[in-house]
Design an enzyme around this catalytic site. Structure first.
Site, PDB file in Angstrom:
ATOM      1  N   HIS A 147      20.656  -3.360   5.630  1.00 35.72           N
ATOM      2  CA  HIS A 147      19.568  -3.561   4.669  1.00 35.72           C
ATOM      3  C   HIS A 147      19.708  -2.588   3.497  1.00 35.72           C
ATOM      4  O   HIS A 147      20.422  -1.594   3.604  1.00 35.72           O
ATOM      5  CB  HIS A 147      18.200  -3.337   5.337  1.00 35.72           C
ATOM      6  CG  HIS A 147      17.745  -4.486   6.177  1.00 35.72           C
ATOM      7  ND1 HIS A 147      18.051  -4.573   7.515  1.00 35.72           N
ATOM      8  CD2 HIS A 147      17.009  -5.579   5.875  1.00 35.72           C
ATOM      9  CE1 HIS A 147      17.517  -5.690   7.998  1.00 35.72           C
ATOM     10  NE2 HIS A 147      16.880  -6.324   7.027  1.00 35.72           N
ATOM     11  N   HIS A 148      18.924  -2.858   2.460  1.00 34.89           N
ATOM     12  CA  HIS A 148      18.864  -1.981   1.277  1.00 34.89           C
ATOM     13  C   HIS A 148      18.402  -0.567   1.654  1.00 34.89           C
ATOM     14  O   HIS A 148      17.754  -0.368   2.685  1.00 34.89           O
ATOM     15  CB  HIS A 148      17.921  -2.589   0.237  1.00 34.89           C
ATOM     16  CG  HIS A 148      16.561  -2.926   0.787  1.00 34.89           C
ATOM     17  ND1 HIS A 148      15.547  -2.005   0.875  1.00 34.89           N
ATOM     18  CD2 HIS A 148      16.081  -4.065   1.328  1.00 34.89           C
ATOM     19  CE1 HIS A 148      14.491  -2.564   1.419  1.00 34.89           C
ATOM     20  NE2 HIS A 148      14.791  -3.824   1.713  1.00 34.89           N
ATOM     21  N   LYS A 160      14.661   0.598   2.727  1.00 37.67           N
ATOM     22  CA  LYS A 160      14.003   0.199   3.980  1.00 37.67           C
ATOM     23  C   LYS A 160      13.664   1.452   4.792  1.00 37.67           C
ATOM     24  O   LYS A 160      14.524   2.290   5.054  1.00 37.67           O
ATOM     25  CB  LYS A 160      14.897  -0.751   4.777  1.00 37.67           C
ATOM     26  CG  LYS A 160      14.193  -1.286   6.027  1.00 37.67           C
ATOM     27  CD  LYS A 160      14.910  -2.491   6.592  1.00 37.67           C
ATOM     28  CE  LYS A 160      14.286  -2.960   7.897  1.00 37.67           C
ATOM     29  NZ  LYS A 160      12.886  -3.422   7.743  1.00 37.67           N
ATOM     30  N   ASP A 197      -2.900   2.164  -4.571  1.00 33.26           N
ATOM     31  CA  ASP A 197      -3.855   2.817  -5.483  1.00 33.26           C
ATOM     32  C   ASP A 197      -5.259   2.210  -5.471  1.00 33.26           C
ATOM     33  O   ASP A 197      -6.175   2.754  -6.084  1.00 33.26           O
ATOM     34  CB  ASP A 197      -3.287   2.868  -6.921  1.00 33.26           C
ATOM     35  CG  ASP A 197      -2.907   1.493  -7.442  1.00 33.26           C
ATOM     36  OD1 ASP A 197      -3.147   0.497  -6.710  1.00 33.26           O
ATOM     37  OD2 ASP A 197      -2.377   1.393  -8.555  1.00 33.26           O
TER      38      ASP A 197
HETATM   39  N1  LIG Z   1       8.706  -9.896   8.213  1.00 28.83           N
HETATM   40  C1  LIG Z   1       9.463 -10.155   7.156  1.00 28.83           C
HETATM   41  O1  LIG Z   1       9.986 -11.277   6.983  1.00 28.83           O
HETATM   42  C2  LIG Z   1       9.675  -9.078   6.122  1.00 28.83           C
HETATM   43  C3  LIG Z   1      10.384  -9.343   4.938  1.00 28.83           C
HETATM   44  C4  LIG Z   1      10.513  -8.333   3.982  1.00 28.83           C
HETATM   45  C5  LIG Z   1       9.934  -7.103   4.209  1.00 28.83           C
HETATM   46  N2  LIG Z   1       9.277  -6.876   5.386  1.00 28.83           N
HETATM   47  C6  LIG Z   1       8.575  -5.629   5.648  1.00 28.83           C
HETATM   48  O2  LIG Z   1       7.390  -5.656   4.837  1.00 28.83           O
HETATM   49  C7  LIG Z   1       7.072  -4.338   4.425  1.00 28.83           C
HETATM   50  C8  LIG Z   1       6.984  -4.287   2.907  1.00 28.83           C
HETATM   51  O3  LIG Z   1       8.248  -4.603   2.338  1.00 28.83           O
HETATM   52  P1  LIG Z   1       8.481  -4.518   0.751  1.00 28.83           P
HETATM   53  O4  LIG Z   1       9.934  -4.764   0.564  1.00 28.83           O
HETATM   54  O5  LIG Z   1       7.498  -5.354   0.003  1.00 28.83           O
HETATM   55  O6  LIG Z   1       8.155  -2.962   0.496  1.00 28.83           O
HETATM   56  P2  LIG Z   1       7.664  -2.261  -0.841  1.00 28.83           P
HETATM   57  O7  LIG Z   1       7.858  -0.802  -0.632  1.00 28.83           O
HETATM   58  O8  LIG Z   1       8.279  -2.896  -2.039  1.00 28.83           O
HETATM   59  O9  LIG Z   1       6.090  -2.589  -0.871  1.00 28.83           O
HETATM   60  C9  LIG Z   1       5.143  -2.005  -0.059  1.00 28.83           C
HETATM   61  C10 LIG Z   1       3.859  -1.903  -0.859  1.00 28.83           C
HETATM   62  O10 LIG Z   1       2.792  -1.504  -0.005  1.00 28.83           O
HETATM   63  C11 LIG Z   1       1.940  -0.679  -0.781  1.00 28.83           C
HETATM   64  N3  LIG Z   1       1.029   0.078   0.078  1.00 28.83           N
HETATM   65  C12 LIG Z   1       1.207   1.286   0.667  1.00 28.83           C
HETATM   66  N4  LIG Z   1       0.090   1.637   1.355  1.00 28.83           N
HETATM   67  C13 LIG Z   1      -0.798   0.626   1.179  1.00 28.83           C
HETATM   68  C14 LIG Z   1      -2.114   0.405   1.644  1.00 28.83           C
HETATM   69  N5  LIG Z   1      -2.775   1.295   2.435  1.00 28.83           N
HETATM   70  N6  LIG Z   1      -2.734  -0.740   1.302  1.00 28.83           N
HETATM   71  C15 LIG Z   1      -2.116  -1.659   0.525  1.00 28.83           C
HETATM   72  N7  LIG Z   1      -0.864  -1.483   0.046  1.00 28.83           N
HETATM   73  C16 LIG Z   1      -0.217  -0.357   0.374  1.00 28.83           C
HETATM   74  C17 LIG Z   1       2.918   0.174  -1.589  1.00 28.83           C
HETATM   75  O11 LIG Z   1       2.275   0.805  -2.704  1.00 28.83           O
HETATM   76  C18 LIG Z   1       3.936  -0.875  -1.998  1.00 28.83           C
HETATM   77  O12 LIG Z   1       3.603  -1.489  -3.230  1.00 28.83           O
HETATM   78  C19 LIG Z   1       8.149  -3.436   5.050  1.00 28.83           C
HETATM   79  O13 LIG Z   1       7.682  -2.975   6.298  1.00 28.83           O
HETATM   80  C20 LIG Z   1       9.325  -4.376   5.260  1.00 28.83           C
HETATM   81  O14 LIG Z   1      10.188  -3.955   6.304  1.00 28.83           O
HETATM   82  C21 LIG Z   1       9.141  -7.834   6.329  1.00 28.83           C
END
Ligand SMILES: NC(=O)c1ccc[n+]([C@@H]2O[C@H](COP(=O)([O-])OP(=O)(O)OC[C@H]3O[C@@H](n4cnc5c(N)ncnc54)[C@H](O)[C@@H]3O)[C@@H](O)[C@H]2O)c1
Length: 253
Positions: free
Chosen positions: A135-136, A139, A33
């Site tokens: 995973h949950h 994902k 947002d």
């Molecule tokens: N590499 C790792 O260790 C690791 C660990 C956990 C999750 N992940 C990855 O990280 C990502 C996020 O995971 P999560 O569990 O926090 O997901 P989530 O859905 O809880 O959070 C993602 C957030 O990104 C926001 N978002 C969307 N578009 C955006 C933009 N243009 N700018 C800024 N924010 C924006 C969303 O509103 C949301 O709050 C996923 O791709 C997940 O697979 C990677």
């Protein structure tokens, strides 16, 4: 260190807690947002950004950070076919980019053991490799970035395998477990399962006619992932270049 959190979802909120615990300051939080706040003005005075958003938004966010010379740690999965492009841009512009498909230290140890095991199994022969990731249900991408890294490790050590294929029954609808279909002998199958609130279980299985060997890692909570990302951010602060968990692990060897 003054950090920016890009993506204030499950990971972003956990990262905020760990930054505070480790004595850092959160100077900027950007979510869907207020995505327009990710610009030169708001990034001024930020030492490092941590980006965990969505497959559709990661590339643009990281590009903005690199163009503004803000070191950035990213863990967003499901978009990494374009990672090479950003790594090249980062080198060209003198930026700093740290990417890992999984920031959990235990998983990164598993990556190493996985390659060693694959090489040994290939020498012994008679086993068929397979990967399962659970995973949950929220994902968005399948297979997980971690499963892809495991698959790449096995492929690198197994000349008889030519590639991997993903089997993801029900993903996008209600996830359910069914049997994996037979894949060609030169294909490594990655089975993706989505259920409950599982933070991440990865299992590599070697099966012969007579026995089965498994290497499994279970993430107990998201804290381990957020902690690894903050440690990566501390590592990246003040550096230029392209880094991965291998570079970070080398500092503790
Ligand atoms: N590499 C790792 O260790 C690791 C660990 C956990 C999750 N992940 C990855 O990280 C990502 C996020 O995971 P999560 O569990 O926090 O997901 P989530 O859905 O809880 O959070 C993602 C957030 O990104 C926001 N978002 C969307 N578009 C955006 C933009 N243009 N700018 C800024 N924010 C924006 C969303 O509103 C949301 O709050 C996923 O791709 C997940 O697979 C990677």
């Amino acid at each position: 260190m003054r950090a920016a959190i890009i993506g204030y979802g499950r990971m972003g909120r956990e990262i905020e807690r760990i930054l505070l615990e480790r004595g850092h300051e959160t100077g900027l939080i950007v979510d869907a947002d207020n995505a327009a706040d990710l610009d030169a003005r708001h990034l001024q005075g930020i030492d490092v950004a941590l980006e965990f958003t969505t497959p559709a938004t990661a590339y643009g966010n990281l590009r903005t950070c690199i163009e503004n010379r803000t070191p950035v740690v990213s863990g967003t999965t499901g978009w990494v076919d374009r990672l090479g492009e950003l790594q090249a841009l980062c080198r060209e512009r003198g930026g700093a980019l740290f990417y890992a498909s999984n920031y959990c230290l235990g998983v990164n140890l598993m990556f190493r053991i996985n390659r060693r095991l694959a090489a040994l199994v290939d020498r012994v022969g008679g086993y068929r490799a397979g990967i399962e990731e659970i995973h949950h249900t929220r994902k968005l991408d399948a297979p997980s970035g971690t499963a892809i890294t495991l698959a790449e490790g096995i492929l690198a050590e197994t000349p008889s395998l030519s590639g991997w294929a993903n089997y993801a029954p029900g993903i996008g609808r209600a996830a359910h477990r069914t049997e994996t279909p037979e894949a060609a002998a030169d294909t490594l199958v990655i089975r993706s399962v989505r259920e409950g609130d599982v933070p991440g279980i990865h299992t590599v299985t070697y099966e012969s006619e007579d026995d089965m060997l498994q290497l499994r890692h279970t993430i107990k909570n998201r804290r381990t992932l957020a902690l690894g990302a903050v440690i990566a951010a501390e590592f990246l602060c003040g550096r230029r270049g392209v880094y991965s968990m291998d570079d970070l692990l080398r500092t503790v060897e």
